[in-house]
Design a protein around this motif. Structure first.
Motif, short mmCIF file in Angstrom:
data_model
loop_
_atom_site.label_atom_id
_atom_site.label_comp_id
_atom_site.label_asym_id
_atom_site.label_seq_id
_atom_site.Cartn_x
_atom_site.Cartn_y
_atom_site.Cartn_z
N UNK A 44 19.18 -66.46 -0.20
CA UNK A 44 17.79 -66.58 -0.63
C UNK A 44 17.42 -68.05 -0.86
N UNK A 45 18.36 -68.79 -1.43
CA UNK A 45 18.11 -70.22 -1.64
C UNK A 45 17.96 -70.91 -0.28
N UNK A 46 18.77 -70.42 0.65
CA UNK A 46 18.79 -71.03 1.98
C UNK A 46 17.43 -70.90 2.68
N UNK A 47 16.73 -69.77 2.40
CA UNK A 47 15.44 -69.57 3.07
C UNK A 47 14.46 -70.69 2.74
N UNK A 48 14.64 -71.31 1.58
CA UNK A 48 13.74 -72.41 1.22
C UNK A 48 13.96 -73.64 2.10
N UNK A 49 15.13 -73.68 2.76
CA UNK A 49 15.41 -74.83 3.62
C UNK A 49 14.86 -74.62 5.02
N UNK A 50 14.63 -73.33 5.36
CA UNK A 50 14.24 -73.03 6.74
C UNK A 50 13.02 -73.85 7.22
N UNK A 51 11.96 -73.95 6.42
CA UNK A 51 10.81 -74.73 6.93
C UNK A 51 11.16 -76.19 7.21
N UNK A 52 12.26 -76.67 6.65
CA UNK A 52 12.62 -78.09 6.84
C UNK A 52 13.78 -78.23 7.81
N UNK A 53 13.93 -77.23 8.69
CA UNK A 53 15.12 -77.25 9.56
C UNK A 53 15.17 -78.51 10.43
N UNK A 54 13.98 -79.02 10.85
CA UNK A 54 14.00 -80.23 11.69
C UNK A 54 14.57 -81.41 10.94
N UNK A 55 14.05 -81.59 9.72
CA UNK A 55 14.55 -82.70 8.90
C UNK A 55 16.04 -82.54 8.61
N UNK A 56 16.41 -81.27 8.27
CA UNK A 56 17.82 -81.02 7.96
C UNK A 56 18.68 -81.32 9.18
N UNK A 57 18.17 -80.97 10.37
CA UNK A 57 18.94 -81.25 11.60
C UNK A 57 19.14 -82.77 11.75
N UNK A 58 18.08 -83.54 11.48
CA UNK A 58 18.23 -85.00 11.59
C UNK A 58 19.29 -85.49 10.61
N UNK A 59 19.20 -84.98 9.36
CA UNK A 59 20.18 -85.40 8.35
C UNK A 59 21.60 -85.06 8.81
N UNK A 60 21.75 -83.83 9.34
CA UNK A 60 23.09 -83.41 9.77
C UNK A 60 23.57 -84.26 10.94
N UNK A 110 20.30 -91.28 6.13
CA UNK A 110 20.55 -89.89 5.76
C UNK A 110 20.21 -89.63 4.29
N UNK A 111 20.64 -90.56 3.43
CA UNK A 111 20.39 -90.39 1.98
C UNK A 111 18.88 -90.39 1.71
N UNK A 112 18.17 -91.31 2.38
CA UNK A 112 16.73 -91.42 2.18
C UNK A 112 16.03 -90.13 2.63
N UNK A 113 16.39 -89.67 3.80
CA UNK A 113 15.74 -88.49 4.37
C UNK A 113 16.01 -87.25 3.52
N UNK A 114 17.26 -87.15 3.06
CA UNK A 114 17.63 -85.96 2.28
C UNK A 114 16.91 -85.94 0.94
N UNK A 115 16.70 -87.12 0.36
CA UNK A 115 15.96 -87.22 -0.91
C UNK A 115 14.58 -86.61 -0.73
N UNK A 116 13.95 -86.94 0.40
CA UNK A 116 12.60 -86.42 0.65
C UNK A 116 12.63 -84.91 0.83
N UNK A 117 13.60 -84.43 1.63
CA UNK A 117 13.66 -82.99 1.89
C UNK A 117 13.90 -82.19 0.61
N UNK A 118 14.87 -82.63 -0.20
CA UNK A 118 15.18 -81.83 -1.40
C UNK A 118 14.00 -81.83 -2.36
N UNK A 119 13.26 -82.93 -2.42
CA UNK A 119 12.08 -82.96 -3.27
C UNK A 119 11.01 -82.00 -2.76
N UNK A 120 10.86 -81.96 -1.45
CA UNK A 120 9.85 -81.06 -0.88
C UNK A 120 10.21 -79.60 -1.13
#
Ligand SMILES: Nc1ncnc2c1ncn2[C@@H]1O[C@H](COP(=O)(O)OP(=O)(O)OP(=O)(O)O)[C@@H](O)[C@H]1O
Length: 595
Positions: A23-39, A93-103
Motif C-alpha cells: 500500500x505504501x508502494x502505491x504512493x510511489x507509482x505516480x513517481x515511477x519516472x523519477x524513481x527510475x532516474x534515481x535507480x 541522485x540524492x537531490x532527485x530523491x529528496x524531491x520525490x520523497x517530499x512529493x
C-alpha cells in the motif's frame, strides 16, 4: 464508531506487513519516472563500485607483478575518471530523491486532509481533535524518512546485494558461501525483534497521540484552566503523560537498539569465516592472492547493503505504526455521503417535513422518537425545550450531519438522502452558538458565505445586520485581522460578523443556535435587529434563548425528551398551560422582553 478520549490509548490492529508495504508502494507509482532516474543513477554508482575490485586485481596480478608502469597508470586513470562520474551521479541522485520523497508525503498529506474533511460528525465525535492532528502531521512526517530511505536505501541496496552476490559467486563460490554462512541467523534474529517491536511502537504512537490531544485541549481551553487556577493540575497530567510516552519509547527503542550490534557482529563473524576459508584456499593453491584481496573488497561491499537494508528494516518497523494509523483513517468511509444516484437539489423554496423520525447517537440511547412535523417555506420556527431535549439534534438531521435511524427528512417534498450533500448544504445557513471565525481579515471571514462576493456585497451585508459601524471603527476597517477564532472581538461583534456572513450566503433555510451571552444592551439591540433581518423571507429554525426571538418567530415547537409535545404561537402555548407554560414560568419569564 468506538469512542476514544484524551487519556485513552487508541485501539489498533497489526496489519499484515506485505499489505502495508504494497500500500505504501502505491504512493510511489505516480513517481515511477523519477524513481527510475534515481535507480539508474544508483546503478551507475554501483557498477563503478563493483568494477573497482576487478581493476585492483588487474593492477596487482598483472601490472605490478610485471612492473608495467604505463598499464598501471592507465588503470588508475580509468578508475579515477569513473569514480568522479559516480560521485556526480550520487549527488544528483540524492537531490532527485529528496524531491520525490517530499512529493509523496505531500500527496499523502493532501489525501488524508481531503478524506478527513469528508468524514461525518460521528468520526469527529469519536476522538479528540488533537489525535486527528497527530496523524495528519506527526504520522505523515514519520513516513517521509521511510519513503526517502526506501528508494535511496532499500531498492538500490537490494540491487547492489544481488549484483555483489553474483560477482562473488563468479569469483569463487566457496568464498561466496562462506560469506553468507551467518545470514540465516541474522535474518531469524531480525524477525524476532520485529515481532516484539511493532506493538511497542504502536503503543508509543498512541501515547504520543494522547499527549498531543491533551496539549491541544489544554491550550484551546487555557482560559478555563487559568480562570479556575488549575495550571498545576494540568501540568501534572501533562508531565505524567510525557513520562508514559517516554517509557513506551524506551521500551520500543530498546529492541531496535539490538539491530546495529547484531548486524555488526554478523559482519565481523562473516569476515572471519571468509578469511579462514580464503587463506586455506590460497595455501592450497586454489586461488591467487589477488583474488582473495579482490574478494575481501566484495565482502565489505556485501555487508554495507546488508547494513543499510537492516537499517531500512529498522525504520520500517519504527514507522509501520504511523502507516497503520494513517491507513486506518483513510479506510473509514464517511457515514454520510452523497449516494451514487444522488441528484443536484435545485434552488429550494424551503418547506421542511420530518416524518416519523427516530434517532440515536449511540446504540440503545434514543434521542428523538417518532418526531413528525411540517414547516411551510418562509416560516420561522423557534425550537424550545429543556437542555438536552434534542433541539440541536433536529437541526443536525435537517443539515444531514447525521442520518435518521428510521423515518425521513424532506425538503420541498424531496428526501434529503436522495440529493447531493453539496447541493443540500449550500442552501442552508448554519450559525452555531459558538461563532467560529477564522484567523483572517473581517472581509475574508464575511466572504466565507459567498466566495465570489464583491467587496460592495460584503459591505452591504454588514450594513444590513448592523455590523458596518463597529467594523469601520477598527484600525483597518474590513481589512482588520481578527486572530484565531476572532479572539480580539467581543462576543456580540463576532455574532454580527457571522450574521453578515450568513446573509451574504443568502440560504433558503437558516439554522440559528442563538447565543445566550450577556452582551451590552446596545450591541444586544443590534444583534436582535440583525436576527430579524436574517430570518426575513426564509425558512428558519432558531434554537431560541431570548424571549424576544421566540415571540418574533411564526411558530414555537416544544421538544421534551426527544418528542415534540407542543406547537403554536406564544399566546396559544401559554394558554395550553403545558410544557411551554412550565418552561416559560421557570425560564423565560425572568428574561426581560428585550433580552
Ligand atoms: N455527538 C453526540 N454523541 C452522543 N450523544 C449526544 C451527542 N450530541 C448530543 N448528544 C445527546 O443527545 C441528547 C440531545 O442533545 P441535543 O444537543 O440535541 O440537545 P439540545 O436540546 O440541543 O440541548 P441544549 O439546549 O443544551 O443545546 C442529549 O442527551 C445529548 O447528551
Amino acid at each position: 464508531m468506538a469512542k476514544n478520549t484524551v487519556k485513552q490509548d487508541e485501539k489498533f490492529t497489526i496489519t499484515g506487513k506485505r499489505e502495508l508495504i504494497s500500500r505504501l508502494f502505491t504512493y510511489m507509482v505516480p513517481y515511477r519516472n523519477e524513481v527510475t532516474i534515481v535507480l539508474t543513477l544508483m546503478v551507475l554508482v554501483m557498477v563503478v563500485g563493483l568494477i573497482n575490485p576487478y581493476f585492483t586485481r588487474q593492477a596487482i596480478d598483472v601490472y605490478i607483478r610485471n612492473e608495467d608502469m604505463k598499464g598501471l597508470a592507465l588503470v588508475a586513470g580509468i578508475m579515477a575518471g569513473l569514480n568522479i562520474l559516480a560521485m556526480a551521479a550520487s549527488r544528483a541522485r540524492i537531490y532527485k530523491m529528496g524531491i520525490v520523497s517530499n512529493k509523496i508525503v505531500l500527496s499523502m498529506r493532501e489525501d488524508l486532509y481531503a478524506h478527513i474533511q469528508k468524514l461525518s460528525f460521528s468520526f469527529f465525535d469519536s476522538r479528540p481533535v488533537g489525535k486527528i492532528l497527530a496523524r495528519v502531521v506527526g504520522d505523515v512526517n514519520a513516513l517521509q524518512t521511510l519513503f526517502s530511505n526506501s528508494v535511496t536505501s532499500f531498492l538500490p541496496h537490494i540491487l547492489q546485494l544481488a549484483m555483489v552476490t553474483v560477482m562473488m559467486f563468479i569469483l569463487n563460490y566457496k568464498l561466496a558461501l562462506a560469506t553468507m554462512a551467518v545470514m540465516p541467523l541474522l535474518g531469524g534474529a531480525m524477525f524476532m525483534i520485529e515481532a516484539k517491536a511493532r506493538p511497542r511502537w504502536q503503543e508509543f504512537r498512541s501515547k504520543r497521540s494522547n499527549l498531543n490531544a491533551f496539549t491541544h485541549e489544554s491550550f484551546a481551553g487555557v482560559r478555563v484552566i487559568q480562570g479556575f487556577a488549575t495550571e498545576d493540575d494540568s501540568r501534572k497530567t501533562h508531565d505524567s503523560m510525557v513520562t508514559e510516552m517516554m517509557k513506551s519509547f524506551m521500551s520500543a527503542i530498546f529492541l531496535n537498539d539490538f539491530f546495529w550490534p547484531l548486524v555488526e557482529s554478523s559482519w565481523g563473524i562473516g569476515s572471519c569465516v571468509v578469511y579462514f576459508v580464503g587463506v586455506n584456499l590460497v595455501f592450497a593453491g586454489d586461488i591467487s592472492l589477488g583474488t582473495l584481496i579482490a574478494f575481501t573488497m566484495y565482502v565489505s561491499m556485501f555487508w554495507r547493503p546488508v547494513m543499510n537494508i537492516s537499517n531500512f528494516y529498522n525504520t520500517l518497523i519504527t514507522n509501520f505504526a504511523s502507516a497503520e494509523r494513517i491507513f486506518e483513517i483513510l479506510d473509514i468511509n464517511p457515514d454520510i455521503e452523497s449516494s451514487e444516484k444522488a441528484l443536484e437539489m435545485k434552488r429550494i423554496n424551503g418547506s421542511v417535513e420530518f416524518r416519523n423520525v427516530d434517532f440515536s447517537y449511540e446504540d440503545g440511547i434514543p434521542v428523538l422518537t417518532d418526531v413528525s412535523f411540517k414547516v411551510e417555506a418562509g416560516e420561522s420556527i423557534a425550537l424550545v425545550g429543556e437542555t438536552g431535549a434534542g433541539k440541536t439534534t433536529i437541526v443536525n438531521l435537517l443539515s444531514r450531519f447525521y442520518d435518521t435511524d428510521s423515518g425521513d427528512v424532506l425538503i420541498d417534498g424531496t428526501d434529503i438522502r436522495t440529493v447531493t450533500l453539496e447541493s443540500l448544504r449550500s442552501q442552508m445557513g448554519i450559525m452555531l452558538q459558538d461563532t467560529f471565525l477564522f484567523a483572517a481579515t473581517i472581509r475574508e471571514n464575511i466572504r466565507y458565505g459567498k466566495l465570489d462576493a464583491a467587496d460592495e456585497e460584503i459591505e452591504r451585508a454588514a450594513r444590513a445586520v448592523n455590523a458596518h459601524d463597529f467594523i469601520m471603527k477598527l484600525e483597518n476597517g474590513y481589512d482588520t485581522e481578527i486572530r484565531e477564532r476572532g479572539s480580539r472581538l467581543s462576543v456580540g461583534q463576532r455574532q454580527l460578523i457571522s450574521f453578515a456572513r450568513a446573509l451574504l450566503a443568502d440560504p433558503r433555510i437558516l439554522i440559528l443556535d442563538e447565543a445566550t451571552s450577556n452582551i451590552d444592551t446596545q450591541t444586544e439591540r443590534l444583534v436582535q435587529d440583525g436576527i430579524k433581518k436574517l430570518l426575513k423571507n426564509r425558512t428558519s429554525f432558531v434554537i431560541a434563548h431570548r424571549l424576544s426571538t421566540i415571540r418574533d418567530c411564526d411558530r414555537i415547537m416544544v421538544i421534551n425528551g426527544g418528542v415534540i409535545t407542543e406547537s403554536g404561537t406564544h399566546e396559544e402555548l401559554l394558554a395550553m398551560k403545558g410544557d411551554y407554560y412550565s418552561l416559560y414560568m421557570s425560564q423565560y419569564r425572568f428574561l426581560s422582553e428585550g433580552a
